[in-house]
Design a protein around this motif. Structure first.
Motif, mmCIF file in Angstrom:
data_model
loop_
_atom_site.group_PDB
_atom_site.id
_atom_site.type_symbol
_atom_site.label_atom_id
_atom_site.label_comp_id
_atom_site.label_asym_id
_atom_site.label_seq_id
_atom_site.Cartn_x
_atom_site.Cartn_y
_atom_site.Cartn_z
ATOM 1 N N MET A 166 0.976 -1.283 0.090
ATOM 2 C CA MET A 166 0.029 0.067 0.107
ATOM 3 C C MET A 166 0.926 1.084 0.011
ATOM 4 S SD MET A 166 -3.001 -1.270 -0.078
ATOM 5 C CE MET A 166 -4.091 -0.201 0.385
ATOM 6 N N VAL A 167 0.475 2.343 -0.852
ATOM 7 C CA VAL A 167 1.024 3.492 -0.854
ATOM 8 C C VAL A 167 -0.096 4.579 -0.544
ATOM 9 C CG1 VAL A 167 2.397 5.163 -2.377
ATOM 10 C CG2 VAL A 167 2.628 2.925 -2.860
ATOM 11 N N TYR A 168 0.560 5.523 0.588
ATOM 12 C CA TYR A 168 -0.120 6.395 1.143
ATOM 13 C C TYR A 168 0.211 7.812 0.692
ATOM 14 C CZ TYR A 168 -2.093 2.782 4.125
ATOM 15 O OH TYR A 168 -2.687 1.600 4.682
ATOM 16 N N VAL A 169 -0.365 8.488 -0.245
ATOM 17 C CA VAL A 169 0.254 9.478 -0.777
ATOM 18 C C VAL A 169 -0.484 10.913 -0.206
ATOM 19 C CG1 VAL A 169 0.417 10.992 -2.881
ATOM 20 C CG2 VAL A 169 0.416 8.476 -3.147
ATOM 21 N N SER A 170 0.511 11.884 0.167
ATOM 22 C CA SER A 170 0.230 12.832 0.895
ATOM 23 C C SER A 170 -0.769 13.958 0.040
ATOM 24 C CB SER A 170 1.318 13.719 1.230
ATOM 25 O OG SER A 170 2.044 13.206 2.119
ATOM 26 N N GLY A 171 -1.675 14.832 0.775
ATOM 27 C CA GLY A 171 -2.386 15.579 -0.226
ATOM 28 C C GLY A 171 -1.665 16.370 -1.337
ATOM 29 N N GLN A 172 -1.974 16.211 -2.409
ATOM 30 C CA GLN A 172 -1.551 16.912 -3.420
ATOM 31 C C GLN A 172 -2.523 18.306 -3.929
ATOM 32 O OE1 GLN A 172 1.517 15.705 -5.044
ATOM 33 N NE2 GLN A 172 1.325 14.892 -3.207
ATOM 34 N N ILE A 173 -1.923 19.239 -3.829
ATOM 35 C CA ILE A 173 -2.801 20.472 -4.151
ATOM 36 C C ILE A 173 -2.868 20.989 -5.637
ATOM 37 C CG2 ILE A 173 -2.322 21.785 -1.815
ATOM 38 C CD1 ILE A 173 -0.142 23.469 -3.073
ATOM 39 N N SER A 174 -3.856 21.768 -6.141
ATOM 40 C CA SER A 174 -4.228 21.860 -7.323
ATOM 41 C C SER A 174 -3.294 22.912 -7.802
ATOM 42 C CB SER A 174 -5.823 22.556 -7.613
ATOM 43 O OG SER A 174 -6.106 23.453 -6.689
ATOM 44 N N SER A 175 -2.579 22.543 -8.832
ATOM 45 C CA SER A 175 -1.547 23.361 -9.748
ATOM 46 C C SER A 175 -1.473 22.879 -11.346
ATOM 47 C CB SER A 175 -0.147 23.417 -8.967
ATOM 48 O OG SER A 175 0.377 22.413 -9.051
ATOM 49 N N ASP A 176 -0.703 23.576 -11.926
ATOM 50 C CA ASP A 176 -0.500 23.407 -13.307
ATOM 51 C C ASP A 176 0.805 23.878 -13.869
ATOM 52 O OD1 ASP A 176 -1.166 26.041 -14.109
ATOM 53 O OD2 ASP A 176 -3.037 25.379 -15.013
ATOM 54 N N VAL B 55 -1.737 -1.456 -9.056
ATOM 55 C CA VAL B 55 -2.744 -2.422 -8.979
ATOM 56 C C VAL B 55 -4.162 -1.806 -8.972
ATOM 57 C CG1 VAL B 55 -3.626 -4.510 -7.659
ATOM 58 C CG2 VAL B 55 -1.213 -4.295 -7.711
ATOM 59 N N ARG B 56 -4.025 -0.851 -8.106
ATOM 60 C CA ARG B 56 -5.662 -0.263 -8.067
ATOM 61 C C ARG B 56 -5.498 1.065 -7.223
ATOM 62 N NH1 ARG B 56 -10.569 -2.859 -7.047
ATOM 63 N NH2 ARG B 56 -11.339 -0.743 -7.152
ATOM 64 N N VAL B 57 -6.357 1.912 -7.528
ATOM 65 C CA VAL B 57 -6.654 3.068 -6.821
ATOM 66 C C VAL B 57 -7.617 2.711 -5.424
ATOM 67 C CG1 VAL B 57 -7.255 5.284 -6.424
ATOM 68 C CG2 VAL B 57 -6.150 4.713 -8.570
ATOM 69 N N VAL B 58 -7.231 2.890 -4.262
ATOM 70 C CA VAL B 58 -7.965 2.352 -3.194
ATOM 71 C C VAL B 58 -9.104 3.330 -2.816
ATOM 72 C CG1 VAL B 58 -8.182 1.218 -0.887
ATOM 73 C CG2 VAL B 58 -6.254 0.616 -2.902
ATOM 74 N N LYS B 59 -8.367 4.667 -2.590
ATOM 75 C CA LYS B 59 -9.275 5.692 -1.850
ATOM 76 C C LYS B 59 -8.860 6.937 -2.014
ATOM 77 C CE LYS B 59 -11.971 7.098 2.115
ATOM 78 N NZ LYS B 59 -12.151 7.112 3.492
ATOM 79 N N GLN C 269 -2.707 0.637 -3.993
ATOM 80 C CA GLN C 269 -2.058 -0.620 -4.062
ATOM 81 C C GLN C 269 -1.253 -0.972 -5.097
ATOM 82 O OE1 GLN C 269 -4.805 -4.017 -4.308
ATOM 83 N NE2 GLN C 269 -3.267 -5.290 -3.184
ATOM 84 N N ILE C 270 0.288 -1.374 -4.999
ATOM 85 C CA ILE C 270 0.938 -1.634 -5.858
ATOM 86 C C ILE C 270 1.555 -3.016 -5.698
ATOM 87 C CG2 ILE C 270 1.660 0.922 -6.096
ATOM 88 C CD1 ILE C 270 4.341 0.200 -4.465
ATOM 89 N N ALA C 271 2.009 -3.498 -6.783
ATOM 90 C CA ALA C 271 2.823 -4.743 -6.783
ATOM 91 C C ALA C 271 4.298 -4.629 -6.751
ATOM 92 C CB ALA C 271 2.527 -5.486 -8.396
#
Length: 153
Positions: A34-44, A89-93, A151-153
């Motif tokens: 499992m990979v828990y990614v910190s909040g990503q703010i809106s930017s371009d 593998v998948r986006v969990v949440k 989730q990653i492999a």
């Protein structure tokens, strides 16, 4: 390029380098698969996407900001996977935060900008659970911030 990045390219999306954290935290934490990614703010490419939904931004602009957050999330997952996004593998949440006025009620439609991108680019692997909530303000005045569990492999 793997299948996920090829699909993103077909959609006109090129993943940027994973954004560095802006404070004393790490961009992601891996625990087992499992990979828990910190909040990503809106930017371009032009900078931060700021504003308040229900005041100076409409739902479509919020959804576009959420889409940019999803791109940053995928960039972090790619970094966590050693550069191989196909290990996903998948986006969990997703947890979506929308900078909005007290009477704004379209937070789900805003976060759909991220959900729709992930489903289109990743197929079944992109379908996820999520939350979409209002915030009185967000860091640096951004319109949207989204965190994710993958989730990653």
């Amino acid at each position: 390029m793997g299948k996920f990045e090829t699909k993103l390219a077909e959609m006109g999306v090129k993943l940027p380098d994973a954004p560095a954290p802006a404070a004393n935290y790490v961009p992601y934490v891996q625990v087992g698969d499992m990979v828990y990614v910190s909040g990503q703010i809106s930017s371009d490419d032009s900078g931060l996407l700021t504003g308040k939904l229900g005041d100076d931004l409409d739902t479509a602009a919020g959804a576009a900001a959420a889409r940019r957050c999803a791109i940053s999330l995928l960039a972090q997952v790619k970094a966590a996977c050693g550069g191989d996004l196909d290990r996903l593998v998948r986006v969990v949440k997703l947890g979506g935060f929308v900078n909005s006025t007290p009477d704004f009620t379209e937070q789900p439609q805003v976060i759909n900008g991220a959900s729709d991108l992930l489903a289109e680019a990743l197929g079944d692997a992109g379908k996820h659970a999520r939350a979409a909530v209002s915030a009185a303000s967000l860091p640096l005045g951004v319109a949207v911030e989204i965190e994710g569990i993958f989730q990653i492999a």
